[in-house]
Design a protein around this motif. Structure first.
Motif: not given
Length: 421
Positions: A44-53, A58-67, A241-244, A39-41
């Motif tokens: 991602a489009p909304l976070l980029k606008i709201e938080w200016r990421m 975004l890539g770090i956040l999307l991969s952090a789950f897998f750490w 992670s990146w399709l949306p 669901n974070l993916a």
């Protein structure tokens, strides 16, 4: 509840009926697992606008789950054996559901990163615990159907999460959607408390071969299978992670249109996977060797997906969707035999350790892939290089399965047999 009788006797039928509610809950838990990890993916489009990421953030956040998820795959089986699968399933489910709820209240990058790490800790319990439960309570001739349902629910979780979650975010925002999904997920816990099968004690089957982790790691076939699984996961996690983000920012779809398109692609993927498994089983029943039937499916699936990814890199407005559909067909075909290979190669007495090691290595793709894609998109300003990298890795999967695994038959570990009781 263990099985000592022959296949198909009345004791088996009674036990299978008793296990059915637990199986349904396990299938639902996998579906929720994949909704929550994906669901974070969607946001991602909304976070980029709201938080200016940036795409890199975004890539770090999307991969952090897998750490945390990947690291714990290597040891979670030991925890399940020590503290019990039922209890760890409940604790893990609670942890990942609370992480989802709290994500809706996150106020910055660091908080969101911590919650993604917690999500990985909770979800790492899922497959070791569910595999332990099914090994304890299902006879061999019933495990194929049960595992088939579990595998199908992964894709349906992605499809339902993408479609439903995306539409909810488009209407109510990403914060409310995370809270709603997390709170609704918590309803699974009282159902698990009520209908789970009791923990099995005693009467367990005695393994006749107990290869060490080192013995497995010394096998070339293992590294062929693990490499192929890594390539398959890279493709799946790249899309998850990146399709949306790709559909919204590079193809200019609305959140609602993106949700429908991405959800439909996961449906195509799941149907392709089920069809491939059915067809390869049919060929084997009609006399084809498992090596030939399953390797051909791997070769066709990975090659189709790789060619389609290259097509996506150069596709225009009217052709990119056809390329994505072809990629989904290839992905489903390529992933249909991943665990079938592992179970055959390892045999029943080494499958737990083999699959744990293979899955841990394969999930390194989730650590690397989303972050690498983000850096490539930031560096170049578009997705073509990211699609090209994914295509090369995907094509490598075909070589790993077809050349790294010589024959699809149980591996000999050279370990003296332990007398059975």
């Amino acid at each position: 509840m263990t099985f000592e009788g022959k296949n198909g006797n009345s004791s088996d039928s009674t036990a299978l009926r008793a296990f059915a509610p637990t199986l349904v809950l396990l299938v639902i838990s996998v579906l929720i697992n994949y909704v929550d990890r994906g669901n974070l993916a969607l946001a991602a489009p909304l976070l980029k606008i709201e938080w200016r990421m940036t795409a890199s953030q975004l890539g770090i956040l999307l991969s952090a789950f897998f750490w945390t998820y990947t690291a714990l795959q290597f040891v979670m089986g030991l925890f399940v054996d020590r503290w019990g699968a039922n209890r760890l399933m409940a604790f893990g489910f609670l942890a990942w559901s609370l992480a989802t709820v709290l994500t809706g209240a996150a106020m910055g990058f660091a908080t969101l990163l911590a919650l993604r790490l917690l999500l990985g800790v909770g979800e790492s319990v899922m497959f070791p615990a569910s595999s332990k439960i099914m090994a304890q309570h299902l006879p061999e001739h019933a495990r194929g159907f049960a595992n088939g349902l579990m595998n199908a629910s992964m894709r349906w979780g992605s499809a339902i999460g993408t479609l439903g979650g995306g539409l909810l975010m488009a209407r109510y925002g990403w914060r409310s959607t995370f809270v709603a999904i997390g709170v609704a997920s918590l309803l699974w816990l009282p159902a698990w408390s009520r209908w789970k099968v009791p923990e099995a004690h005693g009467g367990a089957h005695v393994d006749v071969r107990r290869p060490s982790f080192a013995a497995i790691l010394r096998k070339r076939t293992f590294w062929g299978a693990a490499s192929g699984h890594f390539c398959a996961n890279y493709l799946v996690y790249f899309l998850m992670s990146w399709l949306p983000y790709y559909l919204v920012h590079e193809r200019n779809l609305s959140m609602a249109a993106m949700s429908v398109a991405a959800g439909a692609l996961w449906v195509v993927d799941s149907l392709s996977s089920v069809a491939t498994g059915t067809i390869t089983d049919l060929f084997i029943r009609r006399g084809a060797s498992p090596t030939t039937a399953r390797k051909w499916a791997m070769a066709v699936g990975f090659t189709l997906a790789a060619v389609s990814l290259v097509g996506c890199a150069f596709a225009g407005e009217h052709t990119y969707l056809a390329c994505l559909i072809a990629c989904a067909v290839g992905s489903g075909t390529a992933n249909a035999g991943t665990f079938a290979f592992a179970q055959t190669l390892a045999g029943p007495h080494a499958a737990g350790k083999w699959v744990g090691l293979q899955n841990g290595i394969a999930n390194m793709a989730g650590v690397i892939g989303p972050a690498l894609t983000g850096f490539l998109v930031d560096w170049t300003g578009h997705f073509a290089p990211a699609f090209a990298v994914a295509a090369v890795i995907t094509l490598g999967g075909a070589f790993a399965w077809c050349m790294g695994v010589r024959r699809l038959e149980p591996v000999e570990f050279g370990i003296p047999e332990t007398p059975s009781r």
